[in-house]
Design an enzyme around this catalytic site. Structure first.
Site, PDB file in Angstrom:
ATOM      1  N   HIS A  54      -8.433  24.236 -25.444  1.00  0.00           N
ATOM      2  CA  HIS A  54      -8.983  22.893 -25.587  1.00  0.00           C
ATOM      3  C   HIS A  54      -7.800  21.926 -25.653  1.00  0.00           C
ATOM      4  CE1 HIS A  54     -11.640  19.639 -26.635  1.00  0.00           C
ATOM      5  NE2 HIS A  54     -10.855  19.334 -27.657  1.00  0.00           N
ATOM      6  N   ASP A  90     -16.298  19.272 -23.607  1.00  0.00           N
ATOM      7  CA  ASP A  90     -15.659  19.290 -22.285  1.00  0.00           C
ATOM      8  C   ASP A  90     -16.664  19.699 -21.209  1.00  0.00           C
ATOM      9  OD1 ASP A  90     -13.109  18.871 -23.646  1.00  0.00           O
ATOM     10  OD2 ASP A  90     -13.355  20.950 -24.270  1.00  0.00           O
TER      11      ASP A  90
END
Length: 313
Positions: free
Chosen positions: A183, A155
């Site tokens: 997440h 990410d």
């Protein structure tokens, strides 16, 4: 160094193996004894992967063990990469995915506790990664909580590419960016320490949050080599250190300055140093908009914890 990858026959593992065995993760001086664990129906595929490893004759490969036996897989392991998990299928709720993965991470946590090196370092990748990490640690009380991490690096790299492509920031200037929270689509990108003159738009935030879903829609399967690259960077940065730059790791929260709940695995800013040391970064100013988003992500983590609490107890 003994390294275990669960889900050893999977696509991310297939992308990670060449990086690991060519010295790109732990350097050219470290020889790897690689253990690959998967379920019985994947044994033929594991055999084929082992043949490819042998045919590649990697410089940093000392030995390869393929197995469906948990005790053999986890024996004296120094680094554990938990990739094996039940995949999320179309129409499956996050709660269903948690329940499916609970037994897997319970078993692997118990195996870590009983068979692995007590100083083993663990990276959880299989989703929901933060809560899977929480489950594994619960069943491995002999291993310090600071040895457990979950993956946020992919990410972070997606956010870095956004800054390059949309805001024309030079790659070398992109540092100290942060991913906060879970997440999941509630994760929170933060560039306040990197580019104070740039304000992420709602579409920028959604880009980072939804990028994995977009990959699946286009490709028909989840990220593989980009995930392998992110695992490489996470482990290498953890081992060698981040040169005083901030990176994002999912870590167990313990009495930090952000008033987050204790004992959740939360993606947070850290600085790492050789070998395998993690120092959470304290006292970063978080603006109100970002703080609201972080609170939503932490609420989701608490909800996930609530779902598994009866099973944990």
């Amino acid at each position: 160094m003994r390294v275990l990858i669960t889900g050893g026959a999977g696509q991310i593992t297939y992308s990670l193996i060449p990086l690991l065995l060519s010295g790109q993760v732990f350097g050219s001086n470290v020889q790897i004894d690689l253990h690959l664990l998967d379920i019985i129906p994947c044994m033929d595929k594991l055999e084929g992967i082992k043949m490819e490893i042998e045919d590649s004759n990697f410089t940093n490969c000392n030995s390869v063990l393929i197995t469906t036996n948990v005790q053999k897989a986890f024996a004296n392991i120094d680094v554990t990469i938990l990739l094996g998990g039940f995949p999320r299928k179309q129409g499956m709720e996050r709660k269903d995915l948690l329940m499916k993965n609970f037994s897997i991470f319970k078993e692997h946590g118990m195996a870590l506790n009983e068979y692995a090196s007590k100083n083993t370092k663990i990276l959880v990748v299989a989703n929901p990664a933060n809560t899977n990490c929480l489950i594994a640690k619960h069943y491995a009380p002999n291993i310090p909580s600071e040895n457990f991490t979950s993956l946020s690096y992919l990410d972070q790299e997606r956010l870095g590419f956004l800054l390059q492509s949309k805001y024309s920031m030079p790659k070398n200037d992109i540092k100290n960016i942060i991913i906060w929270g879970n997440h999941s689509p509630t994760m929170v990108p933060d560039i306040s320490l990197c580019a104070s003159s740039v304000k992420l738009t709602d579409s920028d935030i959604s880009y980072v949050q939804e990028r994995g879903k977009e990959v699946i829609m286009k490709k028909g399967s989840s990220s593989a080599f980009s995930a392998g690259e992110a695992i490489k960077k996470h482990l290498s940065t953890w081992y060698f250190g981040s040169d005083d730059k901030i990176v994002s790791f999912g870590i167990f929260n313990k009495n930090n300055s952000y008033e987050f709940p204790n004992d959740l695995v939360i993606s947070s800013p850290v600085i790492t140093s050789y070998p395998f040391h993690i120092k959470p970064v304290q006292n970063i100013h978080i603006n109100n908009d970002t703080n609201e988003l972080i609170n939503l992500s932490i609420t989701e983590l608490k909800e996930e914890q609530f779902i598994i609490n009866d099973l944990l107890n």
